[in-house]
Write an enzyme that holds these catalytic residues in place. Structure first.
Site, PDB file in Angstrom:
ATOM      1  N   ASP A   1       0.823  -1.212   0.000  1.00 59.42           N
ATOM      2  CA  ASP A   1       0.000   0.000   0.000  1.00 59.42           C
ATOM      3  C   ASP A   1       0.858   1.263   0.000  1.00 59.42           C
ATOM      4  O   ASP A   1       1.939   1.287   0.593  1.00 59.42           O
ATOM      5  CB  ASP A   1      -0.900  -0.038   1.252  1.00 59.42           C
ATOM      6  CG  ASP A   1      -2.069   0.916   1.131  1.00 59.42           C
ATOM      7  OD1 ASP A   1      -2.281   1.489   0.046  1.00 59.42           O
ATOM      8  OD2 ASP A   1      -2.776   1.092   2.136  1.00 59.42           O
TER       9      ASP A   1
ATOM     10  N   GLY B   1       0.173   5.562  -4.365  1.00 60.93           N
ATOM     11  CA  GLY B   1      -0.433   6.847  -4.728  1.00 60.93           C
ATOM     12  C   GLY B   1       0.155   7.985  -3.907  1.00 60.93           C
ATOM     13  O   GLY B   1       0.567   9.022  -4.452  1.00 60.93           O
ATOM     14  N   ARG B   2       0.232   7.780  -2.585  1.00 59.05           N
ATOM     15  CA  ARG B   2       0.773   8.838  -1.704  1.00 59.05           C
ATOM     16  C   ARG B   2       2.249   9.090  -1.993  1.00 59.05           C
ATOM     17  O   ARG B   2       2.722  10.217  -1.982  1.00 59.05           O
ATOM     18  CB  ARG B   2       0.591   8.428  -0.224  1.00 59.05           C
ATOM     19  CG  ARG B   2      -0.777   8.783   0.310  1.00 59.05           C
ATOM     20  CD  ARG B   2      -1.090   8.041   1.572  1.00 59.05           C
ATOM     21  NE  ARG B   2      -1.423   6.636   1.291  1.00 59.05           N
ATOM     22  CZ  ARG B   2      -1.531   5.711   2.225  1.00 59.05           C
ATOM     23  NH1 ARG B   2      -1.313   6.020   3.489  1.00 59.05           N
ATOM     24  NH2 ARG B   2      -1.854   4.479   1.894  1.00 59.05           N
TER      25      ARG B   2
ATOM     26  N   HIS C   1       2.697   3.506  -9.154  1.00 60.94           N
ATOM     27  CA  HIS C   1       2.530   2.055  -9.344  1.00 60.94           C
ATOM     28  C   HIS C   1       3.746   1.460 -10.055  1.00 60.94           C
ATOM     29  O   HIS C   1       4.139   0.326  -9.766  1.00 60.94           O
ATOM     30  CB  HIS C   1       1.255   1.761 -10.131  1.00 60.94           C
ATOM     31  CG  HIS C   1       0.000   2.116  -9.378  1.00 60.94           C
ATOM     32  ND1 HIS C   1      -0.203   1.756  -8.059  1.00 60.94           N
ATOM     33  CD2 HIS C   1      -1.114   2.809  -9.735  1.00 60.94           C
ATOM     34  CE1 HIS C   1      -1.370   2.197  -7.645  1.00 60.94           C
ATOM     35  NE2 HIS C   1      -1.941   2.853  -8.644  1.00 60.94           N
TER      36      HIS C   1
ATOM     37  N   GLU D   1     -12.183  -4.511  -5.020  1.00 62.57           N
ATOM     38  CA  GLU D   1     -12.645  -3.129  -4.836  1.00 62.57           C
ATOM     39  C   GLU D   1     -11.883  -2.159  -5.749  1.00 62.57           C
ATOM     40  O   GLU D   1     -12.383  -1.095  -6.099  1.00 62.57           O
ATOM     41  CB  GLU D   1     -12.465  -2.700  -3.365  1.00 62.57           C
ATOM     42  CG  GLU D   1     -13.409  -3.383  -2.385  1.00 62.57           C
ATOM     43  CD  GLU D   1     -13.107  -4.860  -2.150  1.00 62.57           C
ATOM     44  OE1 GLU D   1     -11.926  -5.257  -2.231  1.00 62.57           O
ATOM     45  OE2 GLU D   1     -14.058  -5.632  -1.913  1.00 62.57           O
TER      46      GLU D   1
ATOM     47  N   LEU E   1      10.922 -20.185  -5.656  1.00 64.89           N
ATOM     48  CA  LEU E   1       9.949 -19.365  -4.917  1.00 64.89           C
ATOM     49  C   LEU E   1       8.577 -19.402  -5.607  1.00 64.89           C
ATOM     50  O   LEU E   1       8.487 -19.229  -6.824  1.00 64.89           O
ATOM     51  CB  LEU E   1      10.471 -17.916  -4.869  1.00 64.89           C
ATOM     52  CG  LEU E   1       9.553 -16.879  -4.217  1.00 64.89           C
ATOM     53  CD1 LEU E   1       9.469 -17.114  -2.708  1.00 64.89           C
ATOM     54  CD2 LEU E   1      10.073 -15.462  -4.484  1.00 64.89           C
TER      55      LEU E   1
HETATM   56  C1  FPP Z   1      -1.932   0.327  -3.220  1.00 65.20           C
HETATM   57  O1  FPP Z   1      -1.445   1.643  -3.287  1.00 65.20           O
HETATM   58  C2  FPP Z   1      -1.416  -0.441  -4.322  1.00 65.20           C
HETATM   59  C3  FPP Z   1      -2.160  -0.986  -5.322  1.00 65.20           C
HETATM   60  C4  FPP Z   1      -3.635  -0.848  -5.394  1.00 65.20           C
HETATM   61  C5  FPP Z   1      -1.544  -1.719  -6.412  1.00 65.20           C
HETATM   62  C6  FPP Z   1      -0.376  -2.581  -6.059  1.00 65.20           C
HETATM   63  C7  FPP Z   1       0.365  -2.808  -7.310  1.00 65.20           C
HETATM   64  C8  FPP Z   1       1.694  -2.699  -7.457  1.00 65.20           C
HETATM   65  C9  FPP Z   1       2.611  -2.528  -6.328  1.00 65.20           C
HETATM   66  C10 FPP Z   1       2.278  -2.762  -8.822  1.00 65.20           C
HETATM   67  C11 FPP Z   1       2.118  -4.084  -9.456  1.00 65.20           C
HETATM   68  C12 FPP Z   1       2.845  -5.151  -8.709  1.00 65.20           C
HETATM   69  C13 FPP Z   1       2.800  -6.456  -9.029  1.00 65.20           C
HETATM   70  C14 FPP Z   1       3.555  -7.434  -8.237  1.00 65.20           C
HETATM   71  C15 FPP Z   1       2.012  -6.958 -10.164  1.00 65.20           C
HETATM   72  P1  FPP Z   1      -2.504   2.809  -3.457  1.00 65.20           P
HETATM   73  O2  FPP Z   1      -2.635   3.118  -4.896  1.00 65.20           O
HETATM   74  O3  FPP Z   1      -3.784   2.461  -2.779  1.00 65.20           O
HETATM   75  O4  FPP Z   1      -1.781   3.981  -2.696  1.00 65.20           O
HETATM   76  P2  FPP Z   1      -2.464   5.117  -1.816  1.00 65.20           P
HETATM   77  O5  FPP Z   1      -3.201   4.438  -0.703  1.00 65.20           O
HETATM   78  O6  FPP Z   1      -1.298   5.911  -1.330  1.00 65.20           O
HETATM   79  O7  FPP Z   1      -3.364   5.893  -2.740  1.00 65.20           O
END
Ligand code: FPP
Length: 256
Positions: A25, A28-29, A42, A72, A136
Site C-alpha cells: 500500500d 499513490g501517496r 505504481h 474493490e 519461490l
Molecule cells: C496500493 O497503493 C497499491 C495498489 C492498489 C496496487 C499494487 C500494485 C503494485 C505494487 C504494482 C504491481 C505489482 C505487481 C507485483 C504486479 P494505493 O494506490 O492504494 O496507494 P495510496 O493508498 O497511497 O493511494
C-alpha cells in the site's frame, strides 16, 4: 543480497517465515508527495515488488503472496485500472524467460474471469509455463477479495456434497481450506502491510487466522530488502502459540 548483509542484521536463516503475504500500500501517496502521477507510483511499486521477490529468494522464503489488485480496486478511475493491469501484463510478458531461469513459480489467486481476455491469456500462459518450477512460489492476488473467495469455496463444497463426492461430516477447517484459491499451500506466517494503514482490507481472511502481523508506515515504493529483513527479525522474536500457553510451547507440545 550478500550473506554478510543478512548476518549483520542478526537474522536466523533457519527461522525465516515460510510464507510471507504483503499488502503493498501507498503507491499513490508516494507519487503525490513527489508531484508525480499515481501511475508513476505504481511503476515504482512494481520495482519494489521485484526487489522483494529477489530478497525472498535470497532469504529462502518459499511462498510470497502479493496483493496486487483487489476486487474493490475496479472502482478506481478507468485510466488507473488499465495502467495497473497493463503494467502487470507487460512485466509478465517481458520477464517470462527470466522467471523460468530463476525457477520462480507464478500462481494467480482471484477471479481471473473479471480480467480482459488478453491479460487473462498472458496470466494463464505464465502460470502454465512456470507451474512446475520448484523455486519461490509467487502468488499474485488479482481481482481478489477474501469474502468472495470464501463464498466461492462454499459453493464448490455444496456442489461436491450434492454430487455425493464428499459428505457433510467430512467438511472440516482443513478440508475447507483446500477449496480456497490457495488450495494446498500453507497459511502465511507473516503478513506485512505498508503505508501506515492498520487494516486487512479483505485480504486472505481465512488464511491469516494465526499469521503474525507487521505494520509499517513506509510507503510501498520505499520498502526494500532492509525492511523485509527487519520484518523477519521481528517475526523471529515473536512467540507463536496457536492458542496454547507459553509453558506448553516450551515443552514442545505444539509439534505433537
Ligand atoms: C496500493 O497503493 C497499491 C495498489 C492498489 C496496487 C499494487 C500494485 C503494485 C505494487 C504494482 C504491481 C505489482 C505487481 C507485483 C504486479 P494505493 O494506490 O492504494 O496507494 P495510496 O493508498 O497511497 O493511494
Amino acid at each position: 543480497m550478500s550473506i554478510q548483509e543478512i548476518n549483520e542484521k542478526r537474522l536466523d536463516l533457519k527461522k525465516v517465515p515460510y510464507h510471507i503475504a504483503i499488502v503493498m500500500d501507498g503507491n499513490g501517496r508516494w507519487a503525490q508527495r513527489r508531484g508525480l502521477s499515481r501511475i508513476e507510483g505504481h511503476q515504482r511499486g512494481l520495482e519494489a515488488a521485484q526487489t522483494v521477490v529477489e530478497a525472498c529468494e535470497a532469504l529462502g522464503v518459499k511462498i510470497l503472496t502479493l496483493y496486487a489488485f483487489s476486487k474493490e480496486n475496479w472502482r478506481r478511475p478507468k485510466r488507473e485500472v488499465n495502467a495497473l493491469i497493463g503494467l502487470l501484463q507487460e512485466y509478465l510478458k517481458e520477464r517470462q524467460k527470466e522467471l523460468l531461469e530463476r525457477d520462480i513459480c507464478i500462481n494467480i489467486i482471484g477471479d481471473l474471469d473479471d480480467l480482459p481476455t488478453s491479460v487473462r491469456d498472458t496470466l494463464v500462459e505464465t502460470v502454465e509455463k512456470t507451474g512446475r518450477k520448484k523455486g519461490l512460489i509467487v502468488n499474485l492476488a488479482l481481482s481478489y477479495g477474501g469474502r468472495s473467495e470464501i463464498v466461492a469455496a462454499v459453493k464448490k463444497l455444496i456442489d461436491e456434497v450434492e454430487a455425493r463426492r464428499i459428505t457433510k461430516d467430512e467438511i472440516t477447517p482443513e478440508s475447507f481450506s483446500r477449496y480456497l484459491f490457495t488450495g494446498n499451500l500453507p497459511d502465511p506466517d507473516l503478513l506485512i502491510r505498508t503505508s501506515g494503514e492498520l487494516r486487512i482490507s479483505n485480504f486472505l481472511l481465512w488464511q491469516i487466522a494465526y499469521t503474525e502481523l507487521y505494520f509499517t508506515t513506509t510507503l510501498w515504493p520505499d520498502f526494500g530488502k532492509e525492511e523485509l529483513i527487519n520484518a523477519c527479525i521481528e517475526y523471529q522474536n515473536r512467540e507463536r502459540r496457536f492458542g496454547l500457553t507459553a509453558s506448553q510451547i516450551r515443552k514442545g507440545e505444539l509439534s505433537q
